[in-house]
Design a protein around this motif. Structure first.
Motif, PDB file in Angstrom:
ATOM      1  N   VAL A   1       0.710  -1.206  -0.041  1.00  0.00           N
ATOM      2  CA  VAL A   1      -0.021  -0.020  -0.060  1.00  0.00           C
ATOM      3  C   VAL A   1       0.842   1.274  -0.045  1.00  0.00           C
ATOM      4  O   VAL A   1       1.772   1.341   1.022  1.00  0.00           O
ATOM      5  CB  VAL A   1      -1.056   0.034   1.224  1.00  0.00           C
ATOM      6  N   VAL A   2       0.727   2.186  -1.156  1.00  0.00           N
ATOM      7  CA  VAL A   2       1.553   3.392  -1.076  1.00  0.00           C
ATOM      8  C   VAL A   2       0.256   4.412  -1.094  1.00  0.00           C
ATOM      9  O   VAL A   2      -0.409   4.644  -2.089  1.00  0.00           O
ATOM     10  CB  VAL A   2       2.217   3.420  -2.396  1.00  0.00           C
ATOM     11  N   GLU A   3       0.475   5.295   0.093  1.00  0.00           N
ATOM     12  CA  GLU A   3      -0.696   6.111   0.266  1.00  0.00           C
ATOM     13  C   GLU A   3      -0.750   7.254  -0.918  1.00  0.00           C
ATOM     14  O   GLU A   3       0.233   7.641  -1.502  1.00  0.00           O
ATOM     15  CB  GLU A   3      -0.394   7.318   1.555  1.00  0.00           C
ATOM     16  N   GLY A   4      -1.843   7.415  -1.300  1.00  0.00           N
ATOM     17  CA  GLY A   4      -2.225   8.220  -2.227  1.00  0.00           C
ATOM     18  C   GLY A   4      -1.810   7.943  -3.753  1.00  0.00           C
ATOM     19  O   GLY A   4      -2.179   8.621  -4.741  1.00  0.00           O
ATOM     20  N   GLU A   5      -1.604   6.574  -3.939  1.00  0.00           N
ATOM     21  CA  GLU A   5      -0.866   6.038  -5.064  1.00  0.00           C
ATOM     22  C   GLU A   5      -1.592   4.603  -5.390  1.00  0.00           C
ATOM     23  O   GLU A   5      -2.282   4.724  -6.643  1.00  0.00           O
ATOM     24  CB  GLU A   5       0.566   5.988  -5.401  1.00  0.00           C
ATOM     25  N   ARG A   6      -1.413   3.828  -4.751  1.00  0.00           N
ATOM     26  CA  ARG A   6      -1.956   2.401  -5.092  1.00  0.00           C
ATOM     27  C   ARG A   6      -2.106   1.490  -3.924  1.00  0.00           C
ATOM     28  O   ARG A   6      -1.367   1.643  -2.837  1.00  0.00           O
ATOM     29  CB  ARG A   6      -0.794   1.516  -6.148  1.00  0.00           C
ATOM     30  N   VAL A   7      -2.608   0.461  -4.164  1.00  0.00           N
ATOM     31  CA  VAL A   7      -2.703  -0.738  -3.230  1.00  0.00           C
ATOM     32  C   VAL A   7      -2.419  -1.936  -4.155  1.00  0.00           C
ATOM     33  O   VAL A   7      -3.069  -2.366  -5.172  1.00  0.00           O
ATOM     34  CB  VAL A   7      -4.194  -1.067  -2.586  1.00  0.00           C
ATOM     35  N   GLY A   8      -1.020  -2.486  -4.030  1.00  0.00           N
ATOM     36  CA  GLY A   8      -0.921  -3.668  -4.787  1.00  0.00           C
ATOM     37  C   GLY A   8      -0.817  -3.248  -6.279  1.00  0.00           C
ATOM     38  O   GLY A   8      -0.243  -1.916  -6.537  1.00  0.00           O
ATOM     39  N   ILE A   9      -1.430  -3.902  -7.262  1.00  0.00           N
ATOM     40  CA  ILE A   9      -1.541  -3.503  -8.594  1.00  0.00           C
ATOM     41  C   ILE A   9      -2.420  -2.678  -9.006  1.00  0.00           C
ATOM     42  O   ILE A   9      -2.652  -1.994 -10.057  1.00  0.00           O
ATOM     43  CB  ILE A   9      -1.760  -4.772  -9.297  1.00  0.00           C
ATOM     44  N   PHE A  10      -3.413  -2.292  -8.069  1.00  0.00           N
ATOM     45  CA  PHE A  10      -4.550  -1.492  -8.150  1.00  0.00           C
ATOM     46  C   PHE A  10      -4.222   0.167  -7.867  1.00  0.00           C
ATOM     47  O   PHE A  10      -3.506   0.502  -6.557  1.00  0.00           O
ATOM     48  CB  PHE A  10      -5.800  -1.686  -7.132  1.00  0.00           C
ATOM     49  N   LEU A  11      -4.317   0.865  -8.870  1.00  0.00           N
ATOM     50  CA  LEU A  11      -3.912   2.297  -8.926  1.00  0.00           C
ATOM     51  C   LEU A  11      -5.067   3.281  -8.637  1.00  0.00           C
ATOM     52  O   LEU A  11      -6.140   2.986  -9.344  1.00  0.00           O
ATOM     53  CB  LEU A  11      -3.060   2.856 -10.235  1.00  0.00           C
ATOM     54  N   LEU A  12      -4.985   4.353  -7.763  1.00  0.00           N
ATOM     55  CA  LEU A  12      -5.914   5.494  -7.719  1.00  0.00           C
ATOM     56  C   LEU A  12      -6.000   6.030  -9.000  1.00  0.00           C
ATOM     57  O   LEU A  12      -4.816   5.998  -9.830  1.00  0.00           O
ATOM     58  CB  LEU A  12      -5.425   6.187  -7.049  1.00  0.00           C
ATOM     59  N   VAL A  13      -7.006   6.342  -9.912  1.00  0.00           N
ATOM     60  CA  VAL A  13      -7.229   6.985 -11.195  1.00  0.00           C
ATOM     61  C   VAL A  13      -7.032   6.143 -12.205  1.00  0.00           C
ATOM     62  O   VAL A  13      -7.072   6.160 -13.431  1.00  0.00           O
ATOM     63  CB  VAL A  13      -6.541   8.292 -11.241  1.00  0.00           C
ATOM     64  N   MET A  14      -6.856   4.537 -12.034  1.00  0.00           N
ATOM     65  CA  MET A  14      -7.015   3.763 -13.250  1.00  0.00           C
ATOM     66  C   MET A  14      -8.332   3.524 -13.576  1.00  0.00           C
ATOM     67  O   MET A  14      -9.310   3.743 -12.999  1.00  0.00           O
ATOM     68  CB  MET A  14      -6.394   2.168 -12.441  1.00  0.00           C
ATOM     69  N   SER A  15      -8.264   3.113 -14.961  1.00  0.00           N
ATOM     70  CA  SER A  15      -9.665   3.076 -15.487  1.00  0.00           C
ATOM     71  C   SER A  15     -10.501   1.995 -15.012  1.00  0.00           C
ATOM     72  O   SER A  15     -10.035   1.034 -14.568  1.00  0.00           O
ATOM     73  CB  SER A  15      -9.551   3.040 -16.957  1.00  0.00           C
ATOM     74  N   GLU A  16     -11.798   1.984 -15.214  1.00  0.00           N
ATOM     75  CA  GLU A  16     -12.897   0.977 -14.560  1.00  0.00           C
ATOM     76  C   GLU A  16     -12.499  -0.208 -15.525  1.00  0.00           C
ATOM     77  O   GLU A  16     -12.435  -1.414 -14.978  1.00  0.00           O
ATOM     78  CB  GLU A  16     -14.263   1.389 -14.934  1.00  0.00           C
ATOM     79  N   GLU A  17     -11.995  -0.121 -16.858  1.00  0.00           N
ATOM     80  CA  GLU A  17     -11.910  -1.168 -17.783  1.00  0.00           C
ATOM     81  C   GLU A  17     -10.586  -1.840 -17.224  1.00  0.00           C
ATOM     82  O   GLU A  17     -10.690  -3.222 -17.088  1.00  0.00           O
ATOM     83  CB  GLU A  17     -11.355  -0.679 -19.136  1.00  0.00           C
ATOM     84  N   VAL A  18      -9.349  -1.261 -16.974  1.00  0.00           N
ATOM     85  CA  VAL A  18      -8.377  -1.875 -16.556  1.00  0.00           C
ATOM     86  C   VAL A  18      -8.691  -2.585 -15.043  1.00  0.00           C
ATOM     87  O   VAL A  18      -8.144  -3.734 -14.845  1.00  0.00           O
ATOM     88  CB  VAL A  18      -7.084  -0.816 -16.344  1.00  0.00           C
ATOM     89  N   LEU A  19      -9.415  -1.932 -14.038  1.00  0.00           N
ATOM     90  CA  LEU A  19      -9.950  -2.478 -12.974  1.00  0.00           C
ATOM     91  C   LEU A  19     -10.268  -3.784 -13.121  1.00  0.00           C
ATOM     92  O   LEU A  19     -10.189  -4.936 -12.505  1.00  0.00           O
ATOM     93  CB  LEU A  19     -10.737  -1.520 -12.244  1.00  0.00           C
ATOM     94  N   LEU A  20     -11.525  -3.904 -13.883  1.00  0.00           N
ATOM     95  CA  LEU A  20     -12.085  -5.148 -14.070  1.00  0.00           C
ATOM     96  C   LEU A  20     -11.345  -6.338 -14.678  1.00  0.00           C
ATOM     97  O   LEU A  20     -11.757  -7.257 -14.457  1.00  0.00           O
ATOM     98  CB  LEU A  20     -13.470  -4.767 -14.853  1.00  0.00           C
ATOM     99  N   GLU A  21     -10.600  -5.885 -15.426  1.00  0.00           N
ATOM    100  CA  GLU A  21      -9.510  -6.893 -16.089  1.00  0.00           C
ATOM    101  C   GLU A  21      -8.720  -7.382 -15.229  1.00  0.00           C
ATOM    102  O   GLU A  21      -8.262  -8.774 -15.138  1.00  0.00           O
ATOM    103  CB  GLU A  21      -8.708  -6.213 -17.275  1.00  0.00           C
ATOM    104  N   SER A  22      -8.263  -6.821 -13.899  1.00  0.00           N
ATOM    105  CA  SER A  22      -7.416  -6.992 -12.945  1.00  0.00           C
ATOM    106  C   SER A  22      -8.165  -7.536 -11.843  1.00  0.00           C
ATOM    107  O   SER A  22      -7.341  -8.406 -11.007  1.00  0.00           O
ATOM    108  CB  SER A  22      -6.687  -5.846 -12.314  1.00  0.00           C
ATOM    109  N   LEU A  23      -9.336  -7.729 -11.608  1.00  0.00           N
ATOM    110  CA  LEU A  23      -9.914  -8.250 -10.285  1.00  0.00           C
ATOM    111  C   LEU A  23     -10.217  -9.599 -10.647  1.00  0.00           C
ATOM    112  O   LEU A  23     -10.274 -10.317 -11.608  1.00  0.00           O
ATOM    113  CB  LEU A  23     -11.564  -7.696 -10.360  1.00  0.00           C
ATOM    114  N   VAL A  24     -10.127 -10.481  -9.529  1.00  0.00           N
ATOM    115  CA  VAL A  24     -10.333 -11.870  -9.302  1.00  0.00           C
ATOM    116  C   VAL A  24     -11.592 -12.103  -9.042  1.00  0.00           C
ATOM    117  O   VAL A  24     -12.179 -11.292  -8.021  1.00  0.00           O
ATOM    118  CB  VAL A  24      -9.240 -12.272  -8.381  1.00  0.00           C
ATOM    119  N   GLN A  25     -12.346 -13.000  -9.605  1.00  0.00           N
ATOM    120  CA  GLN A  25     -13.652 -13.480  -9.128  1.00  0.00           C
ATOM    121  C   GLN A  25     -13.576 -14.097  -7.809  1.00  0.00           C
ATOM    122  O   GLN A  25     -12.436 -14.753  -7.505  1.00  0.00           O
ATOM    123  CB  GLN A  25     -14.158 -14.397 -10.167  1.00  0.00           C
ATOM    124  N   PRO A  26     -14.616 -14.114  -6.802  1.00  0.00           N
ATOM    125  CA  PRO A  26     -15.690 -13.241  -7.096  1.00  0.00           C
ATOM    126  C   PRO A  26     -15.737 -11.992  -6.743  1.00  0.00           C
ATOM    127  O   PRO A  26     -14.966 -11.675  -5.730  1.00  0.00           O
ATOM    128  CB  PRO A  26     -16.731 -14.123  -6.374  1.00  0.00           C
TER     129      PRO A  26
END
Length: 94
Positions: free
Chosen positions: A9-34
């Motif tokens: 966790v990097v404050e104001g930037e990211r949690v692991g591979i998940f970045l603040l301001v990343m696009s919804e499309e990239v987020l959904l490609e990166s999320l693990v089900q469920p």
């Protein structure tokens, strides 16, 4: 894919591979089900077992990431991600 809960966790930037301001499309490609989603006051919230992601309805970008019990990441400097968090004194006197 590496377990998405093992991130740093990097404050104001990211949690692991998940970045603040990343696009919804990239987020959904990166999320693990469920995961689930729900609409809330101008955003879509994507919920996993240990994390949630708030995506602004207008910009379609992640603007908030929350972690819950079971999150196994490591915090570099604080216990969350945001600009108004209080510093935590790790000394045993607290």
């Amino acid at each position: 894919m590496k377990n998405h809960l093992d991130g740093i966790v990097v404050e104001g930037e990211r949690v692991g591979i998940f970045l603040l301001v990343m696009s919804e499309e990239v987020l959904l490609e990166s999320l693990v089900q469920p995961y689930e989603s729900e609409k809330r006051h101008g955003c879509t919230v994507y919920l996993t077992r240990s994390m949630s992601f708030f995506v602004d309805e207008r910009t379609k970008k992640v603007n908030q990431i929350c972690m819950f019990k079971g999150f196994k990441g490591k915090f570099l400097t604080q216990y969350g991600i945001g600009s108004d968090l209080l510093e935590v004194d790790p000394s045993p006197e607290n």
